[in-house]
Write a protein that holds these residues in place. Structure first.
Motif, PDB file in Angstrom:
ATOM      1  N   LEU A  73       0.807  -1.220   0.000  1.00  0.00           N
ATOM      2  CA  LEU A  73       0.000   0.000   0.000  1.00  0.00           C
ATOM      3  C   LEU A  73       0.840   1.270   0.000  1.00  0.00           C
ATOM      4  CD1 LEU A  73      -2.917  -0.923   2.412  1.00  0.00           C
ATOM      5  CD2 LEU A  73      -2.927  -0.811  -0.072  1.00  0.00           C
ATOM      6  N   ASP A  74       2.110   1.161   0.306  1.00  0.00           N
ATOM      7  CA  ASP A  74       2.922   2.379   0.308  1.00  0.00           C
ATOM      8  C   ASP A  74       3.698   2.563  -0.994  1.00  0.00           C
ATOM      9  OD1 ASP A  74       4.743   0.395   0.480  1.00  0.00           O
ATOM     10  OD2 ASP A  74       5.696   1.078   2.338  1.00  0.00           O
ATOM     11  N   ALA A  75       3.398   1.716  -2.001  1.00  0.00           N
ATOM     12  CA  ALA A  75       4.124   1.804  -3.268  1.00  0.00           C
ATOM     13  C   ALA A  75       3.345   2.665  -4.258  1.00  0.00           C
ATOM     14  CB  ALA A  75       4.336   0.418  -3.860  1.00  0.00           C
ATOM     15  N   ASP A  76       4.085   3.521  -4.982  1.00  0.00           N
ATOM     16  CA  ASP A  76       3.471   4.276  -6.062  1.00  0.00           C
ATOM     17  C   ASP A  76       3.402   3.401  -7.309  1.00  0.00           C
ATOM     18  OD1 ASP A  76       3.325   6.497  -4.443  1.00  0.00           O
ATOM     19  OD2 ASP A  76       5.258   7.291  -5.131  1.00  0.00           O
ATOM     20  N   THR A  77       2.379   3.595  -8.118  1.00  0.00           N
ATOM     21  CA  THR A  77       2.234   2.870  -9.372  1.00  0.00           C
ATOM     22  C   THR A  77       2.216   3.869 -10.512  1.00  0.00           C
ATOM     23  OG1 THR A  77       1.014   1.053  -8.348  1.00  0.00           O
ATOM     24  CG2 THR A  77       0.761   1.331 -10.725  1.00  0.00           C
ATOM     25  N   TYR A  78       3.296   3.868 -11.275  1.00  0.00           N
ATOM     26  CA  TYR A  78       3.417   4.813 -12.373  1.00  0.00           C
ATOM     27  C   TYR A  78       2.638   4.296 -13.584  1.00  0.00           C
ATOM     28  CZ  TYR A  78       6.685   7.871 -10.072  1.00  0.00           C
ATOM     29  OH  TYR A  78       7.237   8.775  -9.212  1.00  0.00           O
ATOM     30  N   ILE A  79       1.862   5.187 -14.174  1.00  0.00           N
ATOM     31  CA  ILE A  79       1.071   4.860 -15.354  1.00  0.00           C
ATOM     32  C   ILE A  79       1.798   5.292 -16.616  1.00  0.00           C
ATOM     33  CG2 ILE A  79      -1.118   5.294 -16.541  1.00  0.00           C
ATOM     34  CD1 ILE A  79      -2.310   5.788 -13.714  1.00  0.00           C
ATOM     35  N   TYR A  80       2.279   6.539 -16.621  1.00  0.00           N
ATOM     36  CA  TYR A  80       2.962   7.060 -17.811  1.00  0.00           C
ATOM     37  C   TYR A  80       4.094   7.979 -17.387  1.00  0.00           C
ATOM     38  CZ  TYR A  80       3.787   9.145 -22.374  1.00  0.00           C
ATOM     39  OH  TYR A  80       4.370   9.551 -23.551  1.00  0.00           O
ATOM     40  N   GLN A  81       5.320   7.581 -17.780  1.00  0.00           N
ATOM     41  CA  GLN A  81       6.480   8.443 -17.568  1.00  0.00           C
ATOM     42  C   GLN A  81       7.242   8.680 -18.868  1.00  0.00           C
ATOM     43  OE1 GLN A  81       8.451   6.397 -14.126  1.00  0.00           O
ATOM     44  NE2 GLN A  81       8.522   8.484 -13.303  1.00  0.00           N
ATOM     45  N   THR A  82       7.326   7.637 -19.722  1.00  0.00           N
ATOM     46  CA  THR A  82       8.052   7.760 -20.979  1.00  0.00           C
ATOM     47  C   THR A  82       7.158   7.309 -22.124  1.00  0.00           C
ATOM     48  OG1 THR A  82       8.981   5.524 -21.043  1.00  0.00           O
ATOM     49  CG2 THR A  82      10.166   7.183 -19.735  1.00  0.00           C
ATOM     50  N   VAL A  83       7.603   7.614 -23.335  1.00  0.00           N
ATOM     51  CA  VAL A  83       6.837   7.228 -24.519  1.00  0.00           C
ATOM     52  C   VAL A  83       6.579   5.727 -24.547  1.00  0.00           C
ATOM     53  CG1 VAL A  83       7.003   7.009 -27.034  1.00  0.00           C
ATOM     54  CG2 VAL A  83       7.484   9.198 -25.947  1.00  0.00           C
ATOM     55  N   ASN A  84       7.520   4.934 -24.067  1.00  0.00           N
ATOM     56  CA  ASN A  84       7.346   3.478 -24.065  1.00  0.00           C
ATOM     57  C   ASN A  84       6.125   3.047 -23.277  1.00  0.00           C
ATOM     58  OD1 ASN A  84       9.592   3.094 -25.656  1.00  0.00           O
ATOM     59  ND2 ASN A  84      10.989   2.772 -23.916  1.00  0.00           N
ATOM     60  N   ASP A  85       5.750   3.837 -22.256  1.00  0.00           N
ATOM     61  CA  ASP A  85       4.584   3.497 -21.450  1.00  0.00           C
ATOM     62  C   ASP A  85       3.283   3.660 -22.229  1.00  0.00           C
ATOM     63  OD1 ASP A  85       6.194   3.003 -19.222  1.00  0.00           O
ATOM     64  OD2 ASP A  85       6.143   5.112 -18.616  1.00  0.00           O
ATOM     65  N   GLY A  86       3.367   4.249 -23.418  1.00  0.00           N
ATOM     66  CA  GLY A  86       2.171   4.464 -24.227  1.00  0.00           C
ATOM     67  C   GLY A  86       1.787   3.278 -25.087  1.00  0.00           C
ATOM     68  N   TYR A  87       2.493   2.156 -24.953  1.00  0.00           N
ATOM     69  CA  TYR A  87       2.229   0.998 -25.804  1.00  0.00           C
ATOM     70  C   TYR A  87       2.105  -0.260 -24.956  1.00  0.00           C
ATOM     71  CZ  TYR A  87       3.659   4.339 -29.323  1.00  0.00           C
ATOM     72  OH  TYR A  87       3.737   5.468 -30.109  1.00  0.00           O
ATOM     73  N   ALA A  88       1.278  -1.169 -25.397  1.00  0.00           N
ATOM     74  CA  ALA A  88       1.011  -2.388 -24.638  1.00  0.00           C
ATOM     75  C   ALA A  88       2.291  -3.217 -24.477  1.00  0.00           C
ATOM     76  CB  ALA A  88      -0.064  -3.213 -25.331  1.00  0.00           C
ATOM     77  N   GLN A  89       2.470  -3.768 -23.267  1.00  0.00           N
ATOM     78  CA  GLN A  89       3.627  -4.592 -22.947  1.00  0.00           C
ATOM     79  C   GLN A  89       3.166  -6.014 -22.638  1.00  0.00           C
ATOM     80  OE1 GLN A  89       6.680  -3.117 -23.131  1.00  0.00           O
ATOM     81  NE2 GLN A  89       5.598  -1.220 -23.693  1.00  0.00           N
ATOM     82  N   LEU A  90       4.082  -6.961 -22.840  1.00  0.00           N
ATOM     83  CA  LEU A  90       3.770  -8.348 -22.509  1.00  0.00           C
ATOM     84  C   LEU A  90       3.605  -8.506 -21.005  1.00  0.00           C
ATOM     85  CD1 LEU A  90       6.220 -10.302 -24.848  1.00  0.00           C
ATOM     86  CD2 LEU A  90       3.767  -9.971 -25.166  1.00  0.00           C
ATOM     87  N   THR A  91       2.629  -9.319 -20.622  1.00  0.00           N
ATOM     88  CA  THR A  91       2.428  -9.612 -19.206  1.00  0.00           C
ATOM     89  C   THR A  91       2.815 -11.046 -18.865  1.00  0.00           C
ATOM     90  OG1 THR A  91       0.136 -10.273 -19.610  1.00  0.00           O
ATOM     91  CG2 THR A  91       0.528  -7.962 -19.080  1.00  0.00           C
ATOM     92  N   THR A  92       3.145 -11.852 -19.885  1.00  0.00           N
ATOM     93  CA  THR A  92       3.547 -13.243 -19.680  1.00  0.00           C
ATOM     94  C   THR A  92       4.726 -13.530 -20.601  1.00  0.00           C
ATOM     95  OG1 THR A  92       2.226 -14.247 -21.432  1.00  0.00           O
ATOM     96  CG2 THR A  92       1.099 -13.780 -19.354  1.00  0.00           C
ATOM     97  N   SER A  93       5.185 -14.737 -20.573  1.00  0.00           N
ATOM     98  CA  SER A  93       6.264 -15.144 -21.481  1.00  0.00           C
ATOM     99  C   SER A  93       5.748 -15.466 -22.871  1.00  0.00           C
ATOM    100  CB  SER A  93       6.981 -16.370 -20.905  1.00  0.00           C
ATOM    101  OG  SER A  93       6.066 -17.441 -20.744  1.00  0.00           O
ATOM    102  N   ASN A  94       4.418 -15.485 -23.032  1.00  0.00           N
ATOM    103  CA  ASN A  94       3.836 -15.779 -24.339  1.00  0.00           C
ATOM    104  C   ASN A  94       3.989 -14.588 -25.271  1.00  0.00           C
ATOM    105  OD1 ASN A  94       2.402 -18.450 -23.760  1.00  0.00           O
ATOM    106  ND2 ASN A  94       1.600 -17.143 -22.134  1.00  0.00           N
ATOM    107  N   GLN A  95       4.198 -14.855 -26.544  1.00  0.00           N
ATOM    108  CA  GLN A  95       4.271 -13.792 -27.537  1.00  0.00           C
ATOM    109  C   GLN A  95       2.864 -13.343 -27.905  1.00  0.00           C
ATOM    110  OE1 GLN A  95       7.201 -12.333 -28.629  1.00  0.00           O
ATOM    111  NE2 GLN A  95       7.898 -13.547 -26.887  1.00  0.00           N
ATOM    112  N   SER A  96       2.705 -12.033 -28.065  1.00  0.00           N
ATOM    113  CA  SER A  96       1.395 -11.481 -28.390  1.00  0.00           C
ATOM    114  C   SER A  96       1.516 -10.501 -29.541  1.00  0.00           C
ATOM    115  CB  SER A  96       0.794 -10.763 -27.178  1.00  0.00           C
ATOM    116  OG  SER A  96      -0.353 -10.025 -27.567  1.00  0.00           O
TER     117      SER A  96
END
Length: 833
Positions: free
Chosen positions: A39-62
């Protein structure tokens, strides 16, 4: 905001709500373990341009990895030395922002999220105390239009409270268009009675001010994160309020389902409304987007913002879901044939779509491939090209000739056709030969069953051409008479419904813009049938208060046969429009339609419309209908129009099987020719005054100044000797050869007392190949002048009536000043003649 009530059945609802809220506050993820946090951790949503694109959440390719996480139409990610930021350029229709959704989840992923926007998909905002970011905003603001933010949930479709970026929430109390200012908003401010725990957040929207404002806000946003330990803000009050601080003056526009354009309601399109699993590609630098990741068919939408001018000149093999045009799209060949496959192309106001071949040797094919979804499109407007006050131009290579007569009869079993003169036909061209069989019993109540009739229209694909003779790819199955006209249907541009499409497409223009369609082939388009019209019934939800022009629709009845989904349709167009040089091979009710619009309909071919080939729908149409060739294939209800007129209040018309059907007396109909089999008649006028009297003639360029802006009912009493066909247009030099119940069907031509001329039928030639029927049939009409009119039967011992009159309210039809030739018919005049 009007809140919905929470219905609790047997106490289960309240227990579930409490459990969900507790789980949310403890950080228990409903998506995956990535959402669990301290509960004391910040969660960054957008800091760099890379944050504007979907990232993998598993080892599977998407294939969705790298998909833009944008919500709304014009959202871009900007790299900047002072800190990367999101550029959100709202317009009067659409807000914009950041998507916090799973971008790849379905049966192929075992319903696990393989690619996500933000650190994890669909967070529960109540896991944190505050949302914070830096912002600068340009625009023109007042007490109603303010920079503001809200969040949404996908399902159920909830919207949060709208929070204005002012007062204690922001450094200095207000936004600036030059300085970055820190915003801190307590999460509780977004909570509503309907959505108290803010779970499953899908999108964060920075909001437009709506259609009432000419200037929409433009937001730059950076350093975006959720926290329990907010930074300090000058004049900021640390404790969240118990109730929302800002009570918005209107409901969240994100809850609206439709916007009104000109006379009708249409679905709203933006990234936040895309179906789950769809990708939204925004055009940049005037270049068609690269979708080399090969998204699944019908899952990619291309948005062309205002100011972007794109040329598409390839065949990329993709099947797009939608193309939304606010800028400009030109589809044209450069050095190869072009093909574009999509479900729907929408040309918004200010946007333009040009489909051209520029006399090139190369061709353009636009295919519609998709399926209707009545949950978001209850009136079934989608699938096809929709110019919603946008500009649509289709212009193929010049067509030297639309038809040519056979100089010799075609014999069944032969694959040769011979003409009077050398023609322009080339190998690969296609021509259509009409049905010329004689002796059909079309007047019998049980036709076509009584004759075991089948249509004998045939298509020839030319494999060799020499002088005045062509060789077809396949032998003809039927004889075709000497003198019958072959229709030339090959065009350099083809607009058609794909063979794999679930539903058929259509082309529609409404309102302002431009509508100019020439020298193209429109094939396998149109959905409305000749069955009884059964429309969707929907009304705006009165519990919502949106800006003018927006609504959340409640559907009470879904269509079984929705009106106005024709192959080519000018629907209340406010521009002078053109259909010229076209070959239209529709499926369903109508081929070319002008509805309360001024359309020049000239030199076209229409083949096989079940209802009517060319339809002037409202009686206010003033554009000329000239030199067209219509081939009937025996479709239609075979009924006259009186049967459905009262039942449908005059709406469900022209279903019987016609070549040209006209509601009013204001258009010139001249030099047209019909062949083949028509369920009812090659030509018909149904000018019932009660339907038309309050209709207003559109005031558009080219309209006679005497007519423009007037009610039809006000024109007739003010016009000398009454309103007749020849008053502003006419029926001149039209011909027909084929099988039909009636050659020219004339209904409700009222005249003033003492009128001894009436409407003039001039230069008509009607040649009926059937064993029965009528040359001219009138109902509720007293007087016509027939000038150089010929009515002819071809079958010996036929029972054709030359002129038949009915329901004249005790009168007898008069045809003074007439030069009429009636040959080889059993009865010259019948009924009240």
């Amino acid at each position: 905001m009007k809140f919905s009530s929470i219905l609790v059945v047997g106490g289960v609802g309240s227990e579930l709500l409490a459990a969900t809220a507790n789980a949310s506050r403890l950080g228990e993820s409903s998506i995956n373990q990535q959402q669990q946090r301290s509960l004391d951790a910040d969660t960054y949503i957008y800091q760099t341009v890379n944050d504007g694109y979907a990232q993998l959440t598993t080892s599977n390719q998407s294939e969705k990895e790298g998909t833009p996480c944008t919500a709304g139409r014009t959202v871009n990610y900007i790299a900047d030395a002072g800190g990367d930021y999101i550029d959100i350029n709202t317009d009067k229709w659409s807000s914009g922002g950041y998507r916090m959704d799973c971008m790849d989840k379905g049966s192929h992923t075992g319903w696990q999220c393989w690619a996500s926007c933000s650190p994890f998909a669909n967070p529960n905002f109540m896991d944190w105390g505050y949302l914070t970011f830096e912002v600068r905003v340009s625009g023109v603001f007042d007490d109603v239009c303010k920079p503001s933010i809200s969040v949404t949930k996908r399902w159920p479709s909830y919207g949060s409270n709208v929070v204005a970026l002012e007062g204690d929430y922001i450094d200095g109390g207000s936004t600036s268009d030059t300085d970055w200012r820190r915003v801190v908003i307590p999460i509780a401010e977004f909570s509503t009675e309907e959505w108290p725990n803010l779970d499953g957040v899908k999108d964060m929207y920075f909001r437009t001010c709506g259609t009432a404002y000419s200037v929409s806000p433009r937001y730059h946003v950076r350093d975006f994160y959720l926290t329990d330990d907010p930074p300090s803000v000058e004049s900021y009050s640390a404790e969240p309020s118990e109730f929302p601080t800002l009570a918005p003056p209107m409901d969240d526009i994100l809850l609206a389902t439709h916007r009104k354009i000109h006379t009708n309601w249409y679905p709203i399109f933006d990234a936040g409304r895309e179906p789950e699993g769809n990708s939204w590609y925004v055009v940049e630098n005037n270049l068609w987007p690269d979708i080399s990741a090969s998204p699944a068919p019908r899952t990619a939408t291309v948005f062309i913002p205002a100011g972007q001018n794109v040329v598409y000149s390839t065949d990329d093999g993709a099947v797009y879901d939608k193309i939304i045009i606010e800028g400009a799209l030109t589809i044209e060949p450069v050095d190869a044939d072009v093909k574009l496959v999509t479900g729907t192309i929408v040309v918004e106001k200010g946007g333009s779509l040009d489909i051209l071949t520029n006399e090139s040797e190369h061709t353009v094919v636009v295919e519609f491939d998709g399926a209707l979804d009545t949950t978001v499109d209850p009136e079934e407007i989608m699938l096809g090209i929709l110019a919603l006050e946008g500009s649509l131009t289709i212009k193929g290579n010049a067509v030297p000739r639309k038809m040519a007569p056979l100089s010799q009869a075609v014999i069944a079993g032969s694959n040769t056709a011979v003409f009077d003169e050398d023609l322009f036909f080339q190998v690969g061209d296609e021509v259509v030969v009409p049905d010329t069989q004689e002796g059909l019993n079309v007047g019998h109540w049980n036709f076509p069953a009584i004759d075991d009739y089948s249509d004998q229209t045939e298509t020839c694909t030319i494999v060799a051409a020499s002088g005045n003779q062509v060789i077809c790819a396949a032998a003809f199955e039927h004889d075709h008479s000497i003198g019958s006209n072959v229709a030339f249907t090959t065009r350099s541009i083809v607009i058609k419904t794909s063979q794999t499409s679930t539903d058929r497409g259509h082309i529609l223009h409404t309102g302002e813009g431009k509508f100019d369609v020439r020298n193209a082939r429109i094939e396998n388009c149109g959905r409305t049938t000749t069955e009884l019209i059964s429309n969707t019934v929907m009304t705006p939800d009165a519990d919502f208060d949106f800006p003018e022009g927006f609504a959340k629709m409640i559907v009470s009845t879904y269509a079984e046969n929705q009106i106005a989904r024709y192959a080519l349709h000018a629907h209340n167009s406010l521009v002078e429009a053109y259909y010229s040089g076209l070959a239209v091979l529709p499926v369903g009710r109508d081929g070319m339609v002008a509805h309360n619009s001024r359309v020049h309909i000239d030199d076209n071919v229409v083949i096989g419309a079940d209802g009517t080939g060319i339809f002037l729908e409202d009686g206010t149409e003033t554009g000329p209908v000239t030199n067209n060739y219509i081939i009937g294939k025996g479709g239609g209800s075979r009924g006259g129009d009186d049967g459905r007129f009262s039942l449908s209040s005059g709406i469900d018309m022209a279903h019987g099987g016609f070549g040209i059907w006209v509601r009013g007396k204001l258009a010139l109909v001249e030099g047209n020719h019909c062949e083949g089999n028509f369920g009812r008649a090659p030509y018909a006028f149904f000018v019932h005054p009660n339907f038309m009297k309050d209709k207003i003639v559109p005031d558009v360029s080219g309209t006679d100044s005497f007519l423009a802006g007037k009610k039809v009912g006000d024109i007739e009493p003010t016009h000398t000797n009454g309103l007749h066909l020849q008053s502003f247009g006419g029926f001149v030099g039209n011909t027909a050869v084929g099988s039909f119940q009636v050659g020219i069907d004339l209904s409700y031509f009222s005249v003033k007392d003492g009128d001894e001329v009436g409407s003039i039928i001039e230069g008509a030639s009607i040649r009926n190949l059937a064993k029965n029927g009528r040359g001219i049939s009138t109902i509720h009409s007293r007087v016509f002048t027939l000038k150089e009119v010929t009515i002819e039967g071809t079958v010996e011992d036929n029972t054709i009536t030359g002129i038949f009159c009915n329901n004249c309210n005790g009168c007898i039809l008069s045809t003074p000043n007439t030069t009429l030739v009636v040959e080889n018919v059993m009865t010259v005049r019948g009924g009240n003649c």
